[in-house]
Design a protein around this motif. Sequence first.
Motif, PDB file in Angstrom:
ATOM      1  N   UNK A  93       0.892  -1.182  -0.098  1.00  0.00           N
ATOM      2  CA  UNK A  93       0.090   0.122  -0.287  1.00  0.00           C
ATOM      3  C   UNK A  93       0.713   1.345  -0.178  1.00  0.00           C
ATOM      4  N   UNK A  94       0.206   2.353  -0.407  1.00  0.00           N
ATOM      5  CA  UNK A  94       1.046   3.482  -0.420  1.00  0.00           C
ATOM      6  C   UNK A  94       1.382   4.197   0.863  1.00  0.00           C
ATOM      7  N   UNK A  95       2.641   4.807   1.012  1.00  0.00           N
ATOM      8  CA  UNK A  95       2.994   5.163   2.327  1.00  0.00           C
ATOM      9  C   UNK A  95       2.223   6.000   3.145  1.00  0.00           C
ATOM     10  N   UNK A  96       1.931   5.933   4.451  1.00  0.00           N
ATOM     11  CA  UNK A  96       1.017   6.961   5.234  1.00  0.00           C
ATOM     12  C   UNK A  96       1.849   8.168   5.567  1.00  0.00           C
ATOM     13  N   UNK A  97       1.146   9.008   6.142  1.00  0.00           N
ATOM     14  CA  UNK A  97       1.817  10.388   6.476  1.00  0.00           C
ATOM     15  C   UNK A  97       2.934  10.259   7.240  1.00  0.00           C
ATOM     16  N   UNK A  98       2.798   9.484   8.380  1.00  0.00           N
ATOM     17  CA  UNK A  98       3.633   9.245   9.381  1.00  0.00           C
ATOM     18  C   UNK A  98       5.126   8.595   8.648  1.00  0.00           C
ATOM     19  N   UNK A  99       4.755   7.450   8.048  1.00  0.00           N
ATOM     20  CA  UNK A  99       5.926   6.986   7.239  1.00  0.00           C
ATOM     21  C   UNK A  99       6.670   7.534   6.478  1.00  0.00           C
ATOM     22  N   UNK A 101       6.826  10.920   6.325  1.00  0.00           N
ATOM     23  CA  UNK A 101       7.460  11.955   7.476  1.00  0.00           C
ATOM     24  C   UNK A 101       8.803  11.282   7.705  1.00  0.00           C
ATOM     25  N   UNK A 102       8.700  10.144   8.387  1.00  0.00           N
ATOM     26  CA  UNK A 102       9.901   9.531   9.005  1.00  0.00           C
ATOM     27  C   UNK A 102      10.994   9.133   8.031  1.00  0.00           C
ATOM     28  N   UNK A 103      10.918   8.977   6.831  1.00  0.00           N
ATOM     29  CA  UNK A 103      11.591   8.366   5.595  1.00  0.00           C
ATOM     30  C   UNK A 103      12.051   9.553   5.269  1.00  0.00           C
ATOM     31  N   UNK A 104      11.514  11.000   5.400  1.00  0.00           N
ATOM     32  CA  UNK A 104      11.999  12.221   5.028  1.00  0.00           C
ATOM     33  C   UNK A 104      11.691  12.390   3.496  1.00  0.00           C
ATOM     34  N   UNK A 105      10.586  11.715   2.892  1.00  0.00           N
ATOM     35  CA  UNK A 105      10.349  11.920   1.583  1.00  0.00           C
ATOM     36  C   UNK A 105       9.950  13.255   1.088  1.00  0.00           C
ATOM     37  N   UNK A 106       9.321  14.143   2.035  1.00  0.00           N
ATOM     38  CA  UNK A 106       8.736  15.450   1.618  1.00  0.00           C
ATOM     39  C   UNK A 106       9.938  16.698   1.977  1.00  0.00           C
TER      40      UNK A 106
END
Length: 285
Positions: A93-99, A101-106
């Motif tokens: 599934x697509x990554x959630x907001x917390x995941x 944010x923790x990976x620094x995607x944004x």
Amino acid sequence: MLLQMTTNQKDVMDPYKPITDGKRLKLTTEAPFTPTYVQQALTLSSDPAGIYENRVKDRHVLLENPARESRTKKERLAKQTRKQVEKDRKKLRPLGRNAAQSKGLWKLEKHATRFELFVPLHQLWMGYMSELLGLGVPDASSSSHEGKMPSASSMHAKLVKADLNGALLTVRQSRNPCLVGLSGIVVHETENAFKLITRKNQLKLVPKRNSIFALAVPLYSALSPSATEQDPAQMTQQQEQERKMTIRTVLDKPYIEFDLYGNQFCFRSADRSNKKFKAKETIEL
């Protein structure tokens, strides 16, 4: 009692006892290992040859007794398999907001916070709006824009569900006076804020609540092919610099401007596309 126990111990068969007492056993075709072993080590009968002929010879002998799996164990294994399949499916599934944010995607690197890097995204958004709103091609024979604007009622229903990533927004009113007049391209939209990249190469996080934005939409379609467009591989260095200096946005051509009330847009982009909006009276700040 002692005599009986001694007799029983003598009658016990030992399958691991040596076949020969210190002598080397010679096995041949006429005297193979299996008949010799069965007759000497696995039977206490007075007729070991008869036992071998009747019970062992030319028969399939099961050397071990495998334990059968119980029904409860099978159900437990099936349940574990279903849980693992469901776990693997959730990973796709697509990554959630917390995941995310923790990976620094944004998170944008410092060298990537440049306005010209996001102009192609803005131009793609203009093409997306041209298809969504069904905008027409400008008439070269007429310089007037009267009567060219599409129906406002049909545009409103589509704009409230449109994706705003790549749009050019300007803060018209805000509780924070430092944000008034701020303009930039939307690089990320969350439930409660817009992340904008300004012409000064600054990344700003603007809250939606208690803010009014000006949304600019092209008046004519941005999908019309240009006859003078050149292949980027054939451009000279001077032409490439000129192309970069003349950055075209929706404000550089005829456009339509809408007021976007942030208090009524506090939704994620994916949630807003499926939401049914109702006509409400405009609430002033």
